[in-house]
Enzyme design. Structure first.
Site, PDB file in Angstrom:
ATOM      1  N   LYS A  22      22.117  29.743  -8.648  1.00  0.00           N
ATOM      2  CA  LYS A  22      22.825  30.995  -8.370  1.00  0.00           C
ATOM      3  C   LYS A  22      22.436  31.581  -7.015  1.00  0.00           C
ATOM      4  CE  LYS A  22      25.330  31.108 -12.115  1.00  0.00           C
ATOM      5  NZ  LYS A  22      26.784  30.952 -12.029  1.00  0.00           N
ATOM      6  N   TYR A  61      18.546  27.504 -13.052  1.00  0.00           N
ATOM      7  CA  TYR A  61      19.662  28.456 -13.008  1.00  0.00           C
ATOM      8  C   TYR A  61      19.522  29.389 -11.798  1.00  0.00           C
ATOM      9  CZ  TYR A  61      23.052  31.893 -14.868  1.00  0.00           C
ATOM     10  OH  TYR A  61      24.123  32.735 -15.045  1.00  0.00           O
TER      11      TYR A  61
HETATM   12  P1  NAP Z   1      30.711  30.349 -20.958  1.00  0.00           P
HETATM   13  O1  NAP Z   1      31.255  31.262 -22.005  1.00  0.00           O
HETATM   14  O2  NAP Z   1      29.785  29.259 -21.379  1.00  0.00           O
HETATM   15  O3  NAP Z   1      31.948  29.721 -20.161  1.00  0.00           O
HETATM   16  C1  NAP Z   1      31.773  28.748 -19.175  1.00  0.00           C
HETATM   17  C2  NAP Z   1      32.883  27.742 -19.293  1.00  0.00           C
HETATM   18  O4  NAP Z   1      32.706  26.731 -18.281  1.00  0.00           O
HETATM   19  C3  NAP Z   1      32.907  27.007 -20.650  1.00  0.00           C
HETATM   20  O5  NAP Z   1      34.211  26.996 -21.182  1.00  0.00           O
HETATM   21  C4  NAP Z   1      32.441  25.609 -20.271  1.00  0.00           C
HETATM   22  O6  NAP Z   1      32.956  24.609 -21.134  1.00  0.00           O
HETATM   23  C5  NAP Z   1      32.986  25.473 -18.862  1.00  0.00           C
HETATM   24  N1  NAP Z   1      32.350  24.385 -18.131  1.00  0.00           N
HETATM   25  C6  NAP Z   1      31.081  23.909 -18.286  1.00  0.00           C
HETATM   26  N2  NAP Z   1      30.872  22.873 -17.490  1.00  0.00           N
HETATM   27  C7  NAP Z   1      32.011  22.655 -16.797  1.00  0.00           C
HETATM   28  C8  NAP Z   1      32.402  21.698 -15.841  1.00  0.00           C
HETATM   29  N3  NAP Z   1      31.571  20.739 -15.418  1.00  0.00           N
HETATM   30  N4  NAP Z   1      33.665  21.737 -15.345  1.00  0.00           N
HETATM   31  C9  NAP Z   1      34.541  22.691 -15.777  1.00  0.00           C
HETATM   32  N5  NAP Z   1      34.216  23.629 -16.692  1.00  0.00           N
HETATM   33  C10 NAP Z   1      32.964  23.613 -17.209  1.00  0.00           C
HETATM   34  O7  NAP Z   1      29.934  31.183 -19.822  1.00  0.00           O
HETATM   35  P2  NAP Z   1      30.046  32.742 -19.411  1.00  0.00           P
HETATM   36  O8  NAP Z   1      28.952  33.469 -20.069  1.00  0.00           O
HETATM   37  O9  NAP Z   1      31.423  33.216 -19.547  1.00  0.00           O
HETATM   38  O10 NAP Z   1      29.647  32.640 -17.863  1.00  0.00           O
HETATM   39  C11 NAP Z   1      30.614  32.451 -16.849  1.00  0.00           C
HETATM   40  C12 NAP Z   1      29.897  32.508 -15.498  1.00  0.00           C
HETATM   41  O11 NAP Z   1      29.244  33.773 -15.345  1.00  0.00           O
HETATM   42  C13 NAP Z   1      28.805  31.452 -15.342  1.00  0.00           C
HETATM   43  O12 NAP Z   1      28.807  30.971 -14.021  1.00  0.00           O
HETATM   44  C14 NAP Z   1      27.529  32.220 -15.618  1.00  0.00           C
HETATM   45  O13 NAP Z   1      26.418  31.646 -14.998  1.00  0.00           O
HETATM   46  C15 NAP Z   1      27.881  33.568 -15.012  1.00  0.00           C
HETATM   47  N6  NAP Z   1      27.088  34.683 -15.506  1.00  0.00           N
HETATM   48  C16 NAP Z   1      27.118  35.007 -16.838  1.00  0.00           C
HETATM   49  C17 NAP Z   1      26.358  36.085 -17.284  1.00  0.00           C
HETATM   50  C18 NAP Z   1      26.374  36.497 -18.715  1.00  0.00           C
HETATM   51  O14 NAP Z   1      25.674  37.462 -19.045  1.00  0.00           O
HETATM   52  N7  NAP Z   1      27.132  35.850 -19.576  1.00  0.00           N
HETATM   53  C19 NAP Z   1      25.561  36.801 -16.389  1.00  0.00           C
HETATM   54  C20 NAP Z   1      25.554  36.435 -15.047  1.00  0.00           C
HETATM   55  C21 NAP Z   1      26.335  35.376 -14.619  1.00  0.00           C
HETATM   56  P3  NAP Z   1      32.016  24.098 -22.386  1.00  0.00           P
HETATM   57  O15 NAP Z   1      31.526  25.330 -23.094  1.00  0.00           O
HETATM   58  O16 NAP Z   1      32.947  23.266 -23.191  1.00  0.00           O
HETATM   59  O17 NAP Z   1      30.891  23.354 -21.743  1.00  0.00           O
END
Ligand code: NAP
Length: 250
Positions: free
Chosen positions: A162, A158
């Site tokens: 990133k 990860y």
């Molecule tokens: P999330 O709720 O898991 O949402 C991510 C979405 O992307 C899900 O709907 C997932 O679908 C979809 N996805 C996965 N693989 C894909 C693909 N190959 N093509 C198209 N869509 C795909 O994640 P989140 O927490 O909102 O995070 C969003 C972003 O913010 C990510 O890049 C994460 O690394 C970043 N981020 C998050 C945090 C945090 O604290 N949450 C912190 C720093 C950065 P499925 O679930 O059906 O696989």
């Protein structure tokens, strides 16, 4: 709302936006007048999000495509430009985590995280050059993470993905600037979503200790920064990495 923040007549594509941070970004941009394309692999959730976006009074469509597959991504961009006359905003948000210590990490764990988080973002970035170069305008935001800046035990795949995204951001910002296309990255800290809820409680507690503002962030706080970075309010900002992390990294 100040005109600088208005996004009327602009089309935004947000990857992985059926839920979580991506969905919040989609709703925030829609409330400012942008038409929004929801990309995800989860059709049911994507279509439910499209219904919510349309309720904001803007156009919205779901495009189901796996961003790791470059031909699906090229097809998605073609569909978007056919259905909406312009493509003005790309938010590379889709991302996953498959944690494990380096000594135990499998090839599959490494490959899937790098493929979605880094190659997927690259596929989308490359595909939008066609419409955006022609328009000679655009704004792109890559959702990185504080983990890409500071590393984290158990997250080698990860953090590499990133950190890679930050290099992609700076190179794209330099290549695209002559075409009036801005590219920035956001590094969220600990944001309350399904992804972070899945972390063990002791790890969640440990993160909280290191956050000066002493709370986790909200999806809305990330979405507000995306809104700023894709709007005319940030017209002289490109190639930057902006942290939304309660002061975790200073
Ligand atoms: P999330 O709720 O898991 O949402 C991510 C979405 O992307 C899900 O709907 C997932 O679908 C979809 N996805 C996965 N693989 C894909 C693909 N190959 N093509 C198209 N869509 C795909 O994640 P989140 O927490 O909102 O995070 C969003 C972003 O913010 C990510 O890049 C994460 O690394 C970043 N981020 C998050 C945090 C945090 O604290 N949450 C912190 C720093 C950065 P499925 O679930 O059906 O696989």
């Amino acid at each position: 709302m100040d005109d600088l923040f208005k996004l009327e007549n602009r089309t935004a594509l947000i990857t992985g936006s059926a839920q979580g941070i991506g969905k919040e970004i989609a709703l925030t941009l829609a409330k400012s007048g942008a038409n929004v394309v929801i990309n995800d692999v989860n059709r049911e959730a994507a279509e439910a999000t499209v219904d919510e976006i349309r309720a904001c009074g803007v156009k919205s469509e779901a495009v189901i495509a796996d961003i790791t597959d470059s031909s699906s991504v090229n097809e998605m961009i073609k569909t978007v430009t056919e259905q909406f006359s312009t493509l003005d905003i790309l938010v590379n948000n889709a991302g996953i985590a498959k944690d494990g210590y380096i000594m135990r990490m499998s090839d599959e764990q490494w490959d899937i995280v790098l493929n979605i988080n880094l190659k997927g973002a690259f596929n989308c970035l490359r595909a939008v050059t066609k419409p955006m170069f022609k328009q000679r305008s655009g704004a792109i935001v890559n959702i990185s993470s504080v983990i890409g800046v500071m590393g984290n035990v158990g997250q080698v795949n990860y953090s590499a993905s990133k950190a890679g995204l930050l290099g992609v951001t700076k190179t794209a910002a330099k290549e695209f600037a002559p075409r009036n296309i801005r590219v920035n990255a956001i590094a969220p800290g600990f944001i309350r979503t399904a992804m972070t809820e899945a972390l063990p409680e002791e790890i969640q507690k440990k993160y909280l200790e290191g956050i000066p503002l002493k709370r986790y962030g909200t999806t809305n706080e990330v979405a507000n920064l995306v809104h700023f970075l894709v709007s005319d309010a940030s017209s002289y900002i490109t190639g930057q990495v902006i942290h939304v992390d309660g002061g975790l990294i200073m």
